[in-house]
Design an enzyme around this catalytic site. Structure first.
Site, mmCIF file in Angstrom:
data_model
loop_
_atom_site.group_PDB
_atom_site.id
_atom_site.type_symbol
_atom_site.label_atom_id
_atom_site.label_comp_id
_atom_site.label_asym_id
_atom_site.label_seq_id
_atom_site.Cartn_x
_atom_site.Cartn_y
_atom_site.Cartn_z
ATOM 1 N N ARG A 1 0.829 -1.199 0.000
ATOM 2 C CA ARG A 1 0.000 0.000 0.000
ATOM 3 C C ARG A 1 0.870 1.257 0.000
ATOM 4 O O ARG A 1 0.489 2.287 -0.533
ATOM 5 C CB ARG A 1 -0.924 -0.008 1.218
ATOM 6 C CG ARG A 1 -2.004 -1.072 1.157
ATOM 7 C CD ARG A 1 -2.934 -0.979 2.346
ATOM 8 N NE ARG A 1 -3.956 -2.014 2.304
ATOM 9 C CZ ARG A 1 -3.831 -3.215 2.846
ATOM 10 N NH1 ARG A 1 -2.730 -3.539 3.474
ATOM 11 N NH2 ARG A 1 -4.813 -4.077 2.781
ATOM 12 N N ASP B 1 -10.592 -5.094 7.881
ATOM 13 C CA ASP B 1 -9.677 -6.065 8.492
ATOM 14 C C ASP B 1 -10.423 -6.926 9.517
ATOM 15 O O ASP B 1 -10.184 -8.131 9.621
ATOM 16 C CB ASP B 1 -8.499 -5.335 9.154
ATOM 17 C CG ASP B 1 -7.679 -4.564 8.134
ATOM 18 O OD1 ASP B 1 -7.533 -5.055 6.998
ATOM 19 O OD2 ASP B 1 -7.196 -3.464 8.462
ATOM 20 N N ARG C 1 -12.643 -9.523 7.790
ATOM 21 C CA ARG C 1 -11.810 -10.636 7.303
ATOM 22 C C ARG C 1 -11.424 -11.566 8.454
ATOM 23 O O ARG C 1 -11.450 -12.793 8.326
ATOM 24 C CB ARG C 1 -10.554 -10.077 6.616
ATOM 25 C CG ARG C 1 -10.862 -9.476 5.254
ATOM 26 C CD ARG C 1 -9.654 -8.814 4.626
ATOM 27 N NE ARG C 1 -9.948 -8.393 3.265
ATOM 28 C CZ ARG C 1 -9.333 -7.381 2.641
ATOM 29 N NH1 ARG C 1 -8.391 -6.694 3.259
ATOM 30 N NH2 ARG C 1 -9.662 -7.075 1.409
ATOM 31 N N HIS D 1 -4.029 0.067 8.668
ATOM 32 C CA HIS D 1 -4.618 -0.791 7.633
ATOM 33 C C HIS D 1 -3.474 -1.197 6.712
ATOM 34 O O HIS D 1 -3.138 -0.491 5.777
ATOM 35 C CB HIS D 1 -5.696 -0.015 6.879
ATOM 36 C CG HIS D 1 -6.351 -0.813 5.798
ATOM 37 N ND1 HIS D 1 -6.951 -2.028 6.034
ATOM 38 C CD2 HIS D 1 -6.511 -0.569 4.472
ATOM 39 C CE1 HIS D 1 -7.450 -2.482 4.886
ATOM 40 N NE2 HIS D 1 -7.190 -1.628 3.931
#
Ligand code: APR
Length: 312
Positions: free
Chosen positions: A89, A149, A152, A176
């Site tokens: 990211r 998150d 998940r 994140h």
């Protein structure tokens, strides 16, 4: 009663999926806006074609002009490049900060009273950057990361324990990205902590797969990154905001001393409502959990410094 008005900047995979969920759940009228000529208009028309079979009440329009976003209750920013396989990211930082900068000025001018929800990665840095550019109070600029998150994590907990996903409460805090902090002790199945349900090695494996969840999707797709779960999480946060529900969700918010951390946006549980962040919830963490959260904050600070250097 008219529906709330929600603008989604970026009519790509995440933006369009969030729009579909907001519509089918009758949460809000949606304005999709994109730089690409016809992209938002095409997606909006396609979504409206689905209206008579899906029977949703709200409407969606597509535009390239911020004038049509005026007076939005919430503005969701998904404009930006998604991750490519092998890309972290952080690699996105320079390009996406330029995109966020071009979006925020125009979006805030059109909707000065809106709550802004940032989705563009790297999430914690982009949310902080968007907040600074917006000059809005911190409670009106937040990001969607921790909820994704956590969902998940919840999925993996349900799989491993055989529990119904509805019986799972999962919590991931912090950045994140690779520095996220799943909290197994406060993640429960029907109120029972995960740490009491599974052996340590299995918990560690679930945590590892949670952290790798986004990258796992990127590697499988080969082009683009996840969008169904991100779109669902956006719609869930927007729903809590526009309905003023006060629901607590892991949200990327400015910390000002909570958990001993200041000046960084990162995900912690927060109550959401009309004004955006109604309250940052400070949980009782163990010393190792607090340390992990502080490490996570340090990594975000490094990314913020990288952004400052790129802007200098
Ligand atoms: N203004 C408006 N829209 C823009 C701009 C801009 N300045 N720059 C790019 N866009 C649009 C693109 O034209 C594209 O339609 O943003 C959209 C992004 O869509 P996708 O490429 O499909 O990316 P997506 O998978 O939706 O991810 C968007 O969310 O999860 C994060 O990492 C992800 O940062 C990425 C963002």
């Amino acid at each position: 009663m008219p529906y709330p008005k929600v603008t989604i900047v970026g009519a790509g995979q995440v933006g369009a999926t969030a729009a579909l969920t907001l519509l089918t759940r009758d949460i809000a009228d949606v304005v999709l806006i994109d730089v690409a000529e016809g992209m938002a208009q095409g997606k909006a028309l396609d979504l409206m074609h689905a209206r008579s079979v899906l029977r949703f009440g709200p409407t969606v329009t597509g535009t390239n002009d911020y004038a049509q976003t005026a007076g939005s209750d919430v503005v969701v920013v998904t404009a930006g490049l998604p991750r490519k396989p092998g890309m972290t990211r952080d690699h996105l930082i320079t390009v996406n900060s330029g995109i966020v900068a071009s979006v925020i000025g125009a979006a805030v001018a059109a909707s000065p009273d809106a709550v802004f929800l940032c989705v563009t990665n790297p999430l914690d840095v982009m949310t902080n950057f968007a907040w600074r550019l917006s000059q809005l109070p911190a409670d009106r600029v937040l990001g969607m990361g921790g909820l994704l998150d956590s969902t998940r994590f919840a999925y993996l907990i349900a799989e491993a324990t055989g529990a119904a996903v509805a019986d799972v409460e999962a919590l991931v805090m912090g950045a994140h990205g690779d520095a996220m902090v799943p909290i197994p002790r406060l993640s429960t199945v029907r109120g029972r902590p995960l740490t009491e349900m599974l052996p340590e090695a299995e918990v560690a494996e679930i945590v590892r797969r949670t952290v790798a969840g986004g990258a796992e999707v990127v590697a499988l797709l080969k082009t683009g990154s996840a969008f169904y779960a991100p779109g669902a999480c956006v719609a869930s946060m927007v729903g809590a905001i526009v309905s003023d529900s006060g629901a607590t969700m892991p949200s990327c918010v400015l910390l000002e001393g909570e958990y001993g951390i200041s000046g960084v946006h990162m995900s912690v549980p927060a109550r959401l409502g009309r004004g955006g962040v109604l309250k940052v919830v400070e949980l009782d963490l163990t010393p190792p959990e607090r340390d992990a959260l502080r490490d996570s904050a340090s990594q975000i600070r490094e990314q913020l410094a990288a952004l400052e250097a790129a802007l200098a």
